[in-house]
Scaffold this motif. Structure first.
Motif, short mmCIF file in Angstrom:
data_model
loop_
_atom_site.label_atom_id
_atom_site.label_comp_id
_atom_site.label_asym_id
_atom_site.label_seq_id
_atom_site.Cartn_x
_atom_site.Cartn_y
_atom_site.Cartn_z
N PRO A 260 36.20 39.90 2.90
CA PRO A 260 36.42 40.84 1.93
C PRO A 260 37.14 42.14 2.15
O PRO A 260 37.32 43.08 1.26
CB PRO A 260 34.91 41.47 1.62
N TYR A 261 37.67 41.92 3.18
CA TYR A 261 38.70 43.16 3.48
C TYR A 261 40.05 42.75 2.58
O TYR A 261 40.29 41.57 2.61
CB TYR A 261 39.02 43.10 4.99
N TRP B 158 36.38 36.56 15.04
CA TRP B 158 35.87 36.65 13.82
C TRP B 158 35.41 35.28 13.33
O TRP B 158 36.17 34.42 13.46
CB TRP B 158 36.69 37.53 12.71
N ARG B 159 34.34 35.21 12.79
CA ARG B 159 33.79 33.82 12.07
C ARG B 159 33.08 34.26 10.66
O ARG B 159 32.85 35.31 10.33
CB ARG B 159 32.78 33.21 12.86
N SER C 286 34.10 51.98 16.09
CA SER C 286 34.99 50.94 15.61
C SER C 286 35.81 52.09 14.76
O SER C 286 35.34 53.18 14.36
CB SER C 286 34.53 50.13 14.69
N VAL C 287 36.83 51.88 14.36
CA VAL C 287 37.82 52.54 13.12
C VAL C 287 37.09 52.90 12.14
O VAL C 287 37.37 53.73 11.34
CB VAL C 287 39.42 52.28 13.24
N PHE D 233 40.74 46.15 7.28
CA PHE D 233 40.30 45.26 8.35
C PHE D 233 40.31 45.99 9.71
O PHE D 233 41.46 46.60 9.83
CB PHE D 233 41.05 44.06 8.53
N PRO D 234 39.13 46.26 10.18
CA PRO D 234 39.05 47.22 11.32
C PRO D 234 39.76 46.95 12.51
O PRO D 234 40.17 47.86 13.36
CB PRO D 234 37.57 47.61 11.53
N ASP D 235 39.99 45.75 12.88
CA ASP D 235 40.34 45.22 14.19
C ASP D 235 41.99 45.02 14.19
O ASP D 235 42.37 44.16 14.78
CB ASP D 235 39.79 44.15 14.63
#
Lengths: 648, 648
Positions: B301-302, B108-109, A559-560, B239-241
């Motif tokens: 929390p992102y 995501w959940r 993941s990044v 947020f990684p995605d």
């Protein structure tokens, strides 16, 4: 293709904004002094201009003796290597869409049963598997030039040629900011001469180059007296291979047949035989009718009915090369750097048969462009310019040697198998030579020798599929951030940047025992990091070195999050994150990139790639000292005056 | 891409010459009467206009109430099916180059450990293998429209929109050559109304369609009171995605995140909750700050730091469909053919969440375009126009049913696994629904019922991979004449022609016992051949029916020599041979096309494909009577007045 970094803007994102101070359209008035003056808008001149147009901080002008862009004829063969280069200019998609694809080549020889007829004797794949992800294609030289002209027009410099101007003389003064004084003549009706000063002049003005003459550089090589006719025609024929590239050796002569773009047009190269060297007007006597008649004779018993002729010409084959490619005499080499260069046909002429002319000329321009930009922007020492002639003269000589053999094979009478005394060429031998030459004709035989920009092969075994000095061979990867399958080589744009492809060791790159991670930390933090030393203050972190990492894990295993910051650089006016620096293997592509390119999975490897896509060095990820030493030889700490690399 | 049929011409071959009588640029004055008046330049209107622009014999005008082309916002999802259609317009390459590719979707959940946080719960491939050779992509609707506008501008008709005009009223007279009288109002400062007559009017004027209102057609469906915010932003986030399509169900709300073209921009769809139906101004109270705050809450929390906003909007979801799609009341159906149509949002509105709006609207336009052209050129009876509403209303209803389910899933509170009483949506269920819906969202669920243009499935087993009524699914082949690997479906251009794909039986097509050969002979020679009956005198032999053959042999086993003349048609002013009609299997593609698409190898099969790429019929190669009967129902012997199909 990245855009909207500094904000959304409507419309086509490909044309970038004009740089500050550049007008939307080309300024017709020539300035008194320019950084680079290019003479000639052929393939070499236009690739060079397209490259320099990326740097609006550099004032480039390109003059052309014709009154407008080329519209017909000339070259048409586009080697795989050239398509790769076009991709770096963002032009490959359109080229591939429009061009004829040379998928297979067929060979015809005299029919064993009837020596007056012909029969297909062989059929081969034109480009060997795995040589390039791009095909060998055919399109009119005029279209290739159109693509480059459009790239120039939509570049930050908004560069366009100045037509109707030819060079008539050059003088290089020993000192001064603009030491080259060029005299240009207006070719139009009004005539007249004008003078322009330049830091550098490039003669891409063809076989009869005035720039070459003014430098006193001699052409070495053969006289010409074997004539070939060439014609682009719309024709009706019952010859079944009219849509395949065909080398036809008949008892009555030879043809090279090249199908052309659009589905209907065909080019014929027709052997018109030896000319009488005593008759200076011999070539002028050969007209279109003679070419058509010769082609019809070779194709017999098939019928060729020519309906329309787009272009034709008769030329003689001669293999010649310039004794040097710049204005520095051998005795002065090293004492001063060159100010005048020649490129393309101005320094090498040969037959059209191997389809190399346009391609090698374009690579001349690509080789010179980034070097001029780096020196003019103060990023590299002027000595970098000596490598142009050193590298390209070797390539030109190889081309000429190849062409001499190939032209002989193509221009010989086919051997009659019924007559053992016959001294003709065995057609099977032509086919064998063709296959053997595949790597050369595709444009991948270039292998630059060690120099200030090409490292020694000490660590080459760490990435054996990326031989130092050869072009960086793309391979499939998946982009980590968005799971996009793509070619790793396709990230390289013609923007003058160096690329550092860091192939990771097997450890998790987010962990402390990762060599890749330590390499990234060195780049980001060490005083000796080339990124820190050579990237100008205020420029984007990847403005000079474009660092890309390739991981051995699948893209779903990573993941990044937690990746080294150097792989997530903050850019532009908003400080946005560039997510396109990280890649993983592509399990869908068969062998992964580590296997395909022989990367050491235990140690990983750093593959340093020049702005013109050639591999400059292969190093261990922890050989930071060697990397540092390598770049210290090429790069300069930017002057305040060039505080920001001007490529946009 | 074929060009130079009538002679070489320099420059870009893509813009075709303007048809005789058409000026190079759009004529600003509206004529008194037109063949087709299109109202609205959204996706439906522009695809229709781009299709009709191919026919310079038809006078088309398209009016738009805005003063210029769209520049920001609106839709951005481009389904695989739409890319296939864009390929028929020659626009797929550029679209794919510029767009974001949706390769994978993540879910995501609420984090099981901390219900105030979120955690990735799933990751799926966005488009199932084998569904299409094209990806699902994302690009601004404005850019999609730019592509279509450029296609119109470079078409033989040189069509461009007339901006600043909106429809205010329509009347259909019972008779006359131009029975529809439309009143248009100038939206600019000067104002004023004008009247224009048309043979046909198409209302592609959006959810509040004036054309629909003037027809008295009601919208059926739900009221709206669930608000969504949408914004296109440049942002910095951990947020990684952020570069993956992500459906995020947090305890505090829902987001659909769509990365956008160019590498930096992102679209957020943010659930803004139920609006108070009693408060008519509730939606207007929701501003950009509220959307950003809601997005930040979901991502916690992102951190989401919005740097720049390209476009934003708040809208309410409602699923509504027009009671009919044309001006023929149910009681009058069959007694007269339609004169007024509605397309796109004018006849179906729904949420943006399934990414279907732009795509289904474009297919509306594509469905109607070729039908209007065929009727206006006298090649088909006016009854063909009844099939537009019959076909598209079913598709719209399916879309609305799908969207109702999908919006509910996306807009629900996620179930708390720690609370068995919780009535929220199980996030795993959302993921399951997403995967199940893949064929629908990619645009491949459309399956037209039998009609005058869609045959019965009697012989469908001969080509089970080409179900009648579904889109023709491309597969890899090799073009015989030049050995080029390509997709068979890519020969289909948006030119109004029918395509007859003749899959050969196993016999050598050059021999007498070949069914394919006899089929070709029927087409070329029989009185009953649709080619002979319906191709106008003087037109190219493939002007109405584009016959393509696919052989089971490898391409090196065959040659164009000795092939049936119908597969080597002579075309254009020089009578040149078109060599691009024959294909063979591609051994490099794994399963060959006969296996991939379930073609009967013993008998072969004829697959008849409509101009909009849908399979119209599957027949045995020797069912010439059935083929004849099928086309007799659709086609008309051309009038002298339409002696030549005007598509160029």
């Amino acid at each position: 293709m990245q855009f909207y970094l500094d904000g959304y803007s409507p419309g086509d994102p490909a044309p970038r904004p004009a740089a500050p101070g550049r007008t939307e359209t080309h300024e017709p008035e020539l300035p008194e002094a320019v950084d680079v003056l290019i003479v000639g808008t052929g393939p070499a001149g236009l690739v060079l201009a397209a490259q320099l147009a990326e740097f609006p901080g550099i004032t480039t002008r390109i003059v052309e003796s014709r009154e407008a862009a080329l519209e017909v004829g000339r070259a048409d063969g586009v080697a795989c290597r050239t398509v790769e280069m076009f991709n770096a200019f963002g032009l490959a998609d359109r080229l591939l869409r429009e061009a004829y694809w040379v998928n297979e080549t067929v060979f015809w020889r005299p029919d064993a049963g009837d020596r007056n007829g012909i029969a297909r004797s062989g059929r081969v794949q034109d480009v060997a598997d795995g040589l390039s992800e791009y095909p060998h294609v055919i399109v009119n030289q005029a279209r290739m030039q159109d693509f480059l002209l459009e790239h120039m027009r939509t570049s930050p410099s908004r560069l366009a040629p100045d037509y109707g101007l030819e060079a008539v003389g050059l003088e290089v003064e020993p000192a001064g900011e603009y030491p080259v004084r060029a005299t240009l003549r207006r070719t139009g009706a009004e005539g007249g001469e004008l003078e322009i000063r330049a830091k550098y002049v490039v003669g891409a003005d063809g076989a009869r180059s005035a720039v070459r003459r003014s430098m006193g550089v001699k052409m070495l090589g053969d006289a010409r007296n074997h004539a070939w006719g060439v014609m682009d025609v719309l024709a009706v024929t019952d010859f079944p291979d009219i849509r395949l590239k065909a080398a036809i050796s008949a008892a009555g002569g030879n043809i090279l047949l090249i199908p052309r773009e659009g589905g209907y047009m065909v080019r014929f190269y027709v052997d018109m035989g030896q000319l009488d060297p005593a008759d200076r007007g011999a070539r002028a006597k050969l007209g279109l009718d003679a070419i058509i008649a010769a082609a019809q004779k070779v194709l017999h018993p098939y019928v060729l009915e020519v309906k329309d002729v787009a272009w034709w010409s008769v030329y003689e084959v001669g293999q010649r090369i310039a004794e040097r490619f710049d204005d520095v005499e051998p005795t002065a080499r090293g004492t001063r750097s060159p100010r005048v260069f020649i490129a393309g046909d101005a320094c090498h002429t040969h037959s059209a048969k191997a389809g190399q002319g346009m391609n090698v000329s374009m690579q001349d321009g690509f080789n010179l462009g980034w070097k001029l930009a780096a020196v003019l922007e103060g990023r590299s020492p002027a000595a970098l310019l000596d490598t142009y002639g050193a590298e390209r003269q070797v390539v030109a000589q190889e081309l000429i040697d190849f062409d001499t053999r190939w032209s002989k094979a193509m221009g010989s009478k086919p051997k009659d198998p019924n007559n053992p005394e016959d001294t003709g060429q065995d057609p099977a031998e032509v086919e064998r030579q063709f296959v053997e030459a595949g790597r050369f004709t595709a444009g991948f035989a270039t292998d630059y020798e060690p120099s200030m920009i090409t490292g020694e092969d000490t660590h080459e075994h760490l990435a054996s599929g990326f031989p130092i000095g050869e072009r960086f061979h793309s391979a499939p990867v998946i982009r980590l951030a968005d799971a996009k399958p793509m070619g790793l080589g396709h990230v390289a744009q013609a923007d003058g940047r160096w690329r550092l492809y860091a192939f990771a060791d097997a450890a998790d790159p987010r962990g402390g025992d990762s060599r890749l991670r330590r390499f990234c930390e060195f780049l980001a933090e060490s005083e000796g990091s080339p990124l820190r030393r050579f990237t100008p203050e205020g420029a984007d972190p990847d403005a000079v070195f474009d660092v890309r990492a390739v991981f051995q894990q699948g893209h779903r295993e990573l993941s990044v999050e937690g990746m080294p910051p150097v792989l997530l650089p903050r850019k532009g006016r908003f400080g946005l994150v560039d997510y396109e620096k990280m890649f993983t293997v592509d399990p869908g592509s068969g062998e992964d990139i580590f296997a395909l390119r022989g990367i050491d999975r235990l140690q990983g490897a750093l593959v340093v790639v020049r702005p013109d896509q050639y591999v400059a060095h292969v190093l261990p990820l922890d050989a930071t000292g060697e990397m540092r030493a390598f770049f210290e030889g090429i790069m300069r700490v930017p002057h305040a005056a060039h505080a920001k690399m001007s490529a946009v």
